[in-house]
Design a protein around this motif. Structure first.
Motif, PDB file in Angstrom:
ATOM      1  N   PRO A 172      25.477  -0.309  18.783  1.00 23.27           N
ATOM      2  CA  PRO A 172      24.951  -1.044  17.625  1.00 23.27           C
ATOM      3  C   PRO A 172      25.563  -0.579  16.308  1.00 23.27           C
ATOM      4  O   PRO A 172      25.755  -1.385  15.393  1.00 23.27           O
ATOM      5  CB  PRO A 172      23.442  -0.747  17.667  1.00 23.27           C
ATOM      6  CG  PRO A 172      23.171  -0.396  19.091  1.00 23.27           C
ATOM      7  CD  PRO A 172      24.405   0.293  19.586  1.00 23.27           C
ATOM      8  N   TYR A 173      25.885   0.699  16.190  1.00 18.70           N
ATOM      9  CA  TYR A 173      26.443   1.212  14.943  1.00 18.70           C
ATOM     10  C   TYR A 173      27.784   0.560  14.628  1.00 18.70           C
ATOM     11  O   TYR A 173      28.111   0.308  13.466  1.00 18.70           O
ATOM     12  CB  TYR A 173      26.618   2.732  15.028  1.00 18.70           C
ATOM     13  CG  TYR A 173      27.146   3.342  13.750  1.00 18.70           C
ATOM     14  CD1 TYR A 173      26.283   3.635  12.692  1.00 18.70           C
ATOM     15  CD2 TYR A 173      28.508   3.616  13.587  1.00 18.70           C
ATOM     16  CE1 TYR A 173      26.761   4.182  11.512  1.00 18.70           C
ATOM     17  CE2 TYR A 173      28.992   4.159  12.419  1.00 18.70           C
ATOM     18  CZ  TYR A 173      28.122   4.443  11.373  1.00 18.70           C
ATOM     19  OH  TYR A 173      28.607   4.972  10.202  1.00 18.70           O
ATOM     20  N   ASN A 174      28.565   0.278  15.691  1.00 15.21           N
ATOM     21  CA  ASN A 174      29.888  -0.312  15.484  1.00 15.21           C
ATOM     22  C   ASN A 174      29.808  -1.716  14.892  1.00 15.21           C
ATOM     23  O   ASN A 174      30.785  -2.210  14.323  1.00 15.21           O
ATOM     24  CB  ASN A 174      30.659  -0.363  16.805  1.00 15.21           C
ATOM     25  CG  ASN A 174      30.965   1.016  17.340  1.00 15.21           C
ATOM     26  OD1 ASN A 174      30.753   2.012  16.663  1.00 15.21           O
ATOM     27  ND2 ASN A 174      31.453   1.080  18.576  1.00 15.21           N
ATOM     28  N   LEU A 175      28.667  -2.369  15.042  1.00 19.09           N
ATOM     29  CA  LEU A 175      28.511  -3.763  14.581  1.00 19.09           C
ATOM     30  C   LEU A 175      27.609  -3.876  13.356  1.00 19.09           C
ATOM     31  O   LEU A 175      27.232  -4.977  12.971  1.00 19.09           O
ATOM     32  CB  LEU A 175      27.929  -4.605  15.722  1.00 19.09           C
ATOM     33  CG  LEU A 175      28.799  -4.725  16.977  1.00 19.09           C
ATOM     34  CD1 LEU A 175      28.018  -5.353  18.112  1.00 19.09           C
ATOM     35  CD2 LEU A 175      30.045  -5.542  16.684  1.00 19.09           C
ATOM     36  N   LYS A 185      39.200  -3.995  29.302  1.00 19.69           N
ATOM     37  CA  LYS A 185      37.838  -4.489  29.480  1.00 19.69           C
ATOM     38  C   LYS A 185      36.825  -3.396  29.161  1.00 19.69           C
ATOM     39  O   LYS A 185      35.810  -3.645  28.503  1.00 19.69           O
ATOM     40  CB  LYS A 185      37.633  -4.994  30.915  1.00 19.69           C
ATOM     41  CG  LYS A 185      38.358  -6.289  31.231  1.00 19.69           C
ATOM     42  CD  LYS A 185      38.073  -6.740  32.655  1.00 19.69           C
ATOM     43  CE  LYS A 185      38.798  -8.045  32.966  1.00 19.69           C
ATOM     44  NZ  LYS A 185      38.544  -8.504  34.364  1.00 19.69           N
ATOM     45  N   ARG A 186      37.106  -2.184  29.615  1.00 23.71           N
ATOM     46  CA  ARG A 186      36.198  -1.067  29.351  1.00 23.71           C
ATOM     47  C   ARG A 186      36.211  -0.680  27.876  1.00 23.71           C
ATOM     48  O   ARG A 186      35.176  -0.334  27.296  1.00 23.71           O
ATOM     49  CB  ARG A 186      36.576   0.136  30.223  1.00 23.71           C
ATOM     50  CG  ARG A 186      36.254  -0.068  31.701  1.00 23.71           C
ATOM     51  CD  ARG A 186      36.714   1.112  32.542  1.00 23.71           C
ATOM     52  NE  ARG A 186      36.333   0.932  33.936  1.00 23.71           N
ATOM     53  CZ  ARG A 186      35.186   1.312  34.472  1.00 23.71           C
ATOM     54  NH1 ARG A 186      34.281   1.912  33.703  1.00 23.71           N
ATOM     55  NH2 ARG A 186      34.926   1.110  35.748  1.00 23.71           N
ATOM     56  N   LEU A 187      37.392  -0.742  27.268  1.00 21.77           N
ATOM     57  CA  LEU A 187      37.504  -0.421  25.852  1.00 21.77           C
ATOM     58  C   LEU A 187      36.729  -1.426  25.011  1.00 21.77           C
ATOM     59  O   LEU A 187      35.994  -1.060  24.081  1.00 21.77           O
ATOM     60  CB  LEU A 187      38.981  -0.394  25.451  1.00 21.77           C
ATOM     61  CG  LEU A 187      39.324   0.085  24.043  1.00 21.77           C
ATOM     62  CD1 LEU A 187      38.810   1.499  23.813  1.00 21.77           C
ATOM     63  CD2 LEU A 187      40.827   0.012  23.815  1.00 21.77           C
ATOM     64  N   GLU A 188      36.858  -2.708  25.355  1.00 20.19           N
ATOM     65  CA  GLU A 188      36.127  -3.759  24.628  1.00 20.19           C
ATOM     66  C   GLU A 188      34.620  -3.568  24.782  1.00 20.19           C
ATOM     67  O   GLU A 188      33.861  -3.664  23.808  1.00 20.19           O
ATOM     68  CB  GLU A 188      36.536  -5.132  25.167  1.00 20.19           C
ATOM     69  CG  GLU A 188      35.827  -6.293  24.471  1.00 20.19           C
ATOM     70  CD  GLU A 188      36.220  -7.631  25.061  1.00 20.19           C
ATOM     71  OE1 GLU A 188      36.007  -8.667  24.381  1.00 20.19           O
ATOM     72  OE2 GLU A 188      36.721  -7.656  26.209  1.00 20.19           O
ATOM     73  N   ARG A 189      34.194  -3.290  26.002  1.00 20.23           N
ATOM     74  CA  ARG A 189      32.769  -3.103  26.261  1.00 20.23           C
ATOM     75  C   ARG A 189      32.224  -1.921  25.468  1.00 20.23           C
ATOM     76  O   ARG A 189      31.140  -1.984  24.896  1.00 20.23           O
ATOM     77  CB  ARG A 189      32.556  -2.882  27.759  1.00 20.23           C
ATOM     78  CG  ARG A 189      31.083  -2.875  28.192  1.00 20.23           C
ATOM     79  CD  ARG A 189      30.956  -2.567  29.683  1.00 20.23           C
ATOM     80  NE  ARG A 189      31.890  -3.352  30.467  1.00 20.23           N
ATOM     81  CZ  ARG A 189      32.599  -2.888  31.480  1.00 20.23           C
ATOM     82  NH1 ARG A 189      32.485  -1.617  31.835  1.00 20.23           N
ATOM     83  NH2 ARG A 189      33.423  -3.667  32.153  1.00 20.23           N
ATOM     84  N   LEU A 239      34.389  11.424  35.503  1.00 27.16           N
ATOM     85  CA  LEU A 239      35.555  11.286  34.625  1.00 27.16           C
ATOM     86  C   LEU A 239      35.116  10.791  33.248  1.00 27.16           C
ATOM     87  O   LEU A 239      35.576  11.272  32.217  1.00 27.16           O
ATOM     88  CB  LEU A 239      36.552  10.313  35.243  1.00 27.16           C
ATOM     89  CG  LEU A 239      37.926  10.227  34.581  1.00 27.16           C
ATOM     90  CD1 LEU A 239      38.695  11.523  34.759  1.00 27.16           C
ATOM     91  CD2 LEU A 239      38.732   9.058  35.169  1.00 27.16           C
ATOM     92  N   ASN A 240      34.250   9.804  33.224  1.00 27.83           N
ATOM     93  CA  ASN A 240      33.619   9.314  31.994  1.00 27.83           C
ATOM     94  C   ASN A 240      34.655   8.984  30.918  1.00 27.83           C
ATOM     95  O   ASN A 240      34.592   9.474  29.791  1.00 27.83           O
ATOM     96  CB  ASN A 240      32.610  10.346  31.465  1.00 27.83           C
ATOM     97  CG  ASN A 240      31.702   9.778  30.395  1.00 27.83           C
ATOM     98  OD1 ASN A 240      31.484   8.573  30.323  1.00 27.83           O
ATOM     99  ND2 ASN A 240      31.168  10.633  29.545  1.00 27.83           N
ATOM    100  N   SER A 241      35.603   8.111  31.264  1.00 33.19           N
ATOM    101  CA  SER A 241      36.671   7.750  30.330  1.00 33.19           C
ATOM    102  C   SER A 241      36.946   6.255  30.401  1.00 33.19           C
ATOM    103  O   SER A 241      37.105   5.701  31.496  1.00 33.19           O
ATOM    104  CB  SER A 241      37.950   8.525  30.667  1.00 33.19           C
ATOM    105  OG  SER A 241      39.059   8.022  29.945  1.00 33.19           O
ATOM    106  N   VAL A 242      37.033   5.616  29.252  1.00 31.30           N
ATOM    107  CA  VAL A 242      37.352   4.183  29.238  1.00 31.30           C
ATOM    108  C   VAL A 242      38.823   3.963  29.576  1.00 31.30           C
ATOM    109  O   VAL A 242      39.217   2.846  29.939  1.00 31.30           O
ATOM    110  CB  VAL A 242      37.041   3.545  27.866  1.00 31.30           C
ATOM    111  CG1 VAL A 242      35.562   3.604  27.566  1.00 31.30           C
ATOM    112  CG2 VAL A 242      37.849   4.196  26.743  1.00 31.30           C
ATOM    113  N   LEU A 243      39.644   4.999  29.457  1.00 31.58           N
ATOM    114  CA  LEU A 243      41.079   4.848  29.710  1.00 31.58           C
ATOM    115  C   LEU A 243      41.480   5.206  31.135  1.00 31.58           C
ATOM    116  O   LEU A 243      42.541   4.779  31.598  1.00 31.58           O
ATOM    117  CB  LEU A 243      41.890   5.738  28.751  1.00 31.58           C
ATOM    118  CG  LEU A 243      41.665   5.558  27.252  1.00 31.58           C
ATOM    119  CD1 LEU A 243      42.637   6.441  26.473  1.00 31.58           C
ATOM    120  CD2 LEU A 243      41.825   4.100  26.842  1.00 31.58           C
ATOM    121  N   GLY A 244      40.662   5.993  31.836  1.00 29.78           N
ATOM    122  CA  GLY A 244      41.114   6.543  33.105  1.00 29.78           C
ATOM    123  C   GLY A 244      40.340   6.139  34.331  1.00 29.78           C
ATOM    124  O   GLY A 244      40.514   6.739  35.394  1.00 29.78           O
ATOM    125  N   ALA A 245      39.468   5.127  34.231  1.00 29.98           N
ATOM    126  CA  ALA A 245      38.653   4.731  35.382  1.00 29.98           C
ATOM    127  C   ALA A 245      39.535   4.254  36.537  1.00 29.98           C
ATOM    128  O   ALA A 245      40.649   3.764  36.343  1.00 29.98           O
ATOM    129  CB  ALA A 245      37.675   3.633  34.984  1.00 29.98           C
TER     130      ALA A 245
END
Length: 682
Positions: A658-661, A648-652, A635-641
């Motif tokens: 690294p690019y986001n920070l 929690k998955r979205l935050e992780r 599925l590979n989705s932070v919204l549908g696990a």
């Protein structure tokens, strides 16, 4: 049921505990116990295998192709995917191909292309082609299937690639007269195919014998360099599925041995005599195109598989996401009527398509096997035609609705659904090719209406109509059906299968009558070609859609009645009714136009019934997607696990990159913008 473990506890338990049925029993009913066990085994292999650890969409195109090729080869040689398995154990083949399409569409499409190549060789080839067939099945070579041309797609009569027999050398000379005649969009042709099945117009001693199929060597299998006289070029980056190398093939007076003609239906003798078992060119072309029914049947099910993945994400997210409320407590957005209406009719469509699609695909494979084994030719000819017209309508009708389902899922997940990590964007892009290949939808659906229109004179005469799959047997009673009227007076009555099927049978009969009348009126003024063209909108297309939806409902009901568990059967009947009424709603104007419905009550009852069914299914919706969902790694989705831990998955996800920070590498350009601009340095 130990065969299926429980999902981890979490926010989704709120709805899972409210479910009226056991999702495990549902999954086993859909996939069989053996199929579920096989899926469990291969999931364990794939989840830990090094070849499946990368996200293809994050890689450059060349790397995507390398990885998808390695995955494809692993699938074949490990026995995860096998074309023979569809004949020997359909349940296992179905779950493995379904899982691969959800996990790695590029590898799945490579397998589908290879299956088309081997399928044609097996069904249309002879003894001299068996060695190549074996090599392709083992993954030693890659084959492709060349039908579409740059200037002609669904119009096969217009194909211009030629194959001319030269009896002086005992060879066929294949030629592409110009670029418009080049074979295009060929899977695996861009970089990897060593052999191809090529459709070409056959000429022997100046006589044209129509389209035939030829086994054509393209590249040296040891170097992957094309042979002299062959130009094979890649088509470049696409919207999606870039792990597949679609290409173009041009043949410049390219010679192949006489034995490379696939000779199941026809052959040419050394002295140039053409021999065929078919009496007419139309019959011959029909035999050559029979394999396309398999591709269209697979595409019908592929649309459901892909949309089911998107629906899993959207429904699970809707069960967790909370907003607004009448008190202090916020409500899951799944509680809202508008959100239920956005998603749940599509979920009902996915289930109906799943059940019908498995029937159609298994029937098509059995048909191919019976042809190969030399069954009753008259019966198989009738069955082949019926499969052809059903698949020519199911691929477009299902594809259009489930394409919309994926987009609705994206929007239903709001801003978070637009994130790449949500997974729906990739699903949408990879699914889009299903709208086009195996025949352009608006063109192939005419195959269905043409067949139905030809039946109308028999219907008018009261002739008993019976076909192998019984898709149009009810037309024998068309005169009685057309006299019937909408009878339901309550929401419960509207939802019954009897009333839904009665409405659909009337709809098909009415649209067939009106389409045939329109066509036969125009043919006298405009001729056959333009009469057919000017009968499509509001008539023939609508007829084909109504026909295939009626048959989908008919076959789905047969399967539902075989459910051993009463609770499984009950929720499936609700999905049946929701799909039936929601689809029928699109034809409300026609129901009133033809006199089947009168007054405000029918439309009001149908609308109220749809909303009630959505509300009734709401508490079952999470368990319904649980039964068709791929494992989390696919599925590979932070919204549908499956654990429902969206935030929690979205935050992780947001903080692990690294690019986001980091600040951008070009940060100095931002802070020096004003200075540089004033000095005219930009």
């Amino acid at each position: 049921m130990s065969i299926l473990p429980d999902f981890p506890p979490g926010p989704l338990d709120f709805y899972r505990t409210k479910s009226s049925f056991d999702w495990k029993k549902m999954k086993i009913f859909l996939d069989t116990e053996d199929g579920v066990q096989f899926e469990k085994e291969i999931s364990k292999k794939l989840q830990t295998h090094p070849e499946f650890q990368k996200d293809l969409t994050c890689e450059e195109m060349d790397e995507q192709r390398r990885i998808s090729f390695r995955r494809h080869l692993y699938n074949i040689r490990s026995g995860i995917l096998s074309e023979n398995q569809f004949f020997e154990n359909f349940a296992r083949a179905n779950v493995s191909s379904r899982l691969m399409l959800q996990l790695c569409p590029c590898a799945a499409f490579r397998f589908a292309t290879g299956s088309l190549f081997t399928g044609v060789l097996r069904s249309q080839g002879g003894e001299q082609h068996q060695e190549i067939l074996q090599q392709a099945e083992n993954g030693d070579i890659i084959g492709s299937f060349c039908m579409t041309e740059v200037g002609h797609g669904s119009d096969i009569k217009g194909f211009r690639t030629t194959a001319t027999y030269d009896k002086n050398t005992d060879e066929f000379v294949l030629h592409t007269p110009d670029f418009e005649a080049a074979k295009c969009w060929i899977g695996c042709m861009g970089q990897s195919a060593s052999y191809a099945i090529v459709y070409a117009q056959l000429y022997v001693d100046g006589t044209h014998h129509g389209l035939h199929m030829f086994l054509v060597p393209i590249r040296n299998p040891k170097t992957l360099l094309t042979y002299p006289g062959v130009v094979a070029t890649d088509m470049g980056e696409k919207i999606g599925v870039n792990g597949m190398d679609n290409g173009i093939l041009i043949l410049d007076k390219y010679r192949i041995p006489r034995g490379n003609l696939l000779n199941k239906s026809a052959h040419v003798t050394p002295d140039g005599k053409y021999v065929t078992a078919h009496k007419t060119r139309k019959e011959k072309n029909g035999a050559a195109l029979g394999i396309l029914s398999l591709g269209r049947s697979k595409t019908t099910l592929a649309c459901e598989t892909t949309a089911g993945k998107a629906l899993t994400i959207a429904v699970r997210y809707a069960a967790v996401r909370k907003q607004f409320g009448c008190g202090k407590e916020e409500q899951p957005i799944l509680e809202y009527q508008a959100h239920q209406y956005r998603l749940l009719p599509y979920l009902a469509t996915a289930y109906t398509t799943r059940i019908f699609g498995m029937f159609l695909l298994e029937t098509t494979y059995k048909f191919i096997w019976d042809v190969f084994m030399g069954g009753d030719k008259e019966y198989l000819n009738a069955l082949g035609k019926e499969i052809h017209v059903i698949s020519s309508a199911s691929k477009p009708a299902v594809g259009w609705v489930l394409r919309d389902a994926i987009q609705e899922c994206r929007e239903a997940c709001g801003g978070h659904g637009y994130l790449k990590a949500a997974g729906i964007g990739n699903i949408r892009n990879d699914n889009d090719c299903n709208m086009t290949f195996e025949g352009e939808n608006h063109v192939i659906i005419q195959q269905t209406s043409n067949w139905l229109i030809k039946l109308w004179p028999e219907v008018e005469q009261g002739t008993e109509i019976s076909t192998p799959l019984h898709s149009v047997d009810f037309l024998s009673k068309a005169s009685e059906i057309l006299k019937s009227r909408f009878k339901a007076t309550t929401i419960d009555e509207v939802c019954t299968s009897d009333n839904i099927m009665a409405a659909y049978q009337w709809l098909v009969c009415y649209l067939l009558k009106e389409t045939a009348l329109k066509y036969h009126t125009l043919i006298q003024k405009e001729g056959e070609f333009w009469a057919r063209n000017n009968t499509q909108v509001y008539y023939a297309k609508s007829l084909s859609i109504a026909f295939v939806q009626n048959f989908m409902l008919q076959r789905t009901l047969v399967t539902i009645n075989q459910a051993p568990d009463v609770y499984t059967k009950a929720v499936l009947l609700k999905l049946f009714s929701l799909y039936g009424l929601w689809s029928l709603e699109k034809f409300l104007a026609t129901l009133y136009e033809g006199g089947y419905a009168h007054g405000c009550q029918p439309s009001r009852l149908i609308h109220e019934a749809i909303l009630k069914l959505c509300s009734d299914i709401k508490n079952d919706s999470v368990s319904l997607v649980d039964a068709i969902a791929p494992p989390d790694f696919a599925l590979n989705s932070v919204l549908g696990a499956s654990d429902g831990q969206v935030y929690k998955r979205l935050e992780r996800e947001l903080f692990r990159n690294p690019y986001n920070l980091s600040r951008p590498t070009w940060w100095r350009e931002m802070i020096n913008w004003n200075t540089d601009h004033s000095k005219n340095k930009l």
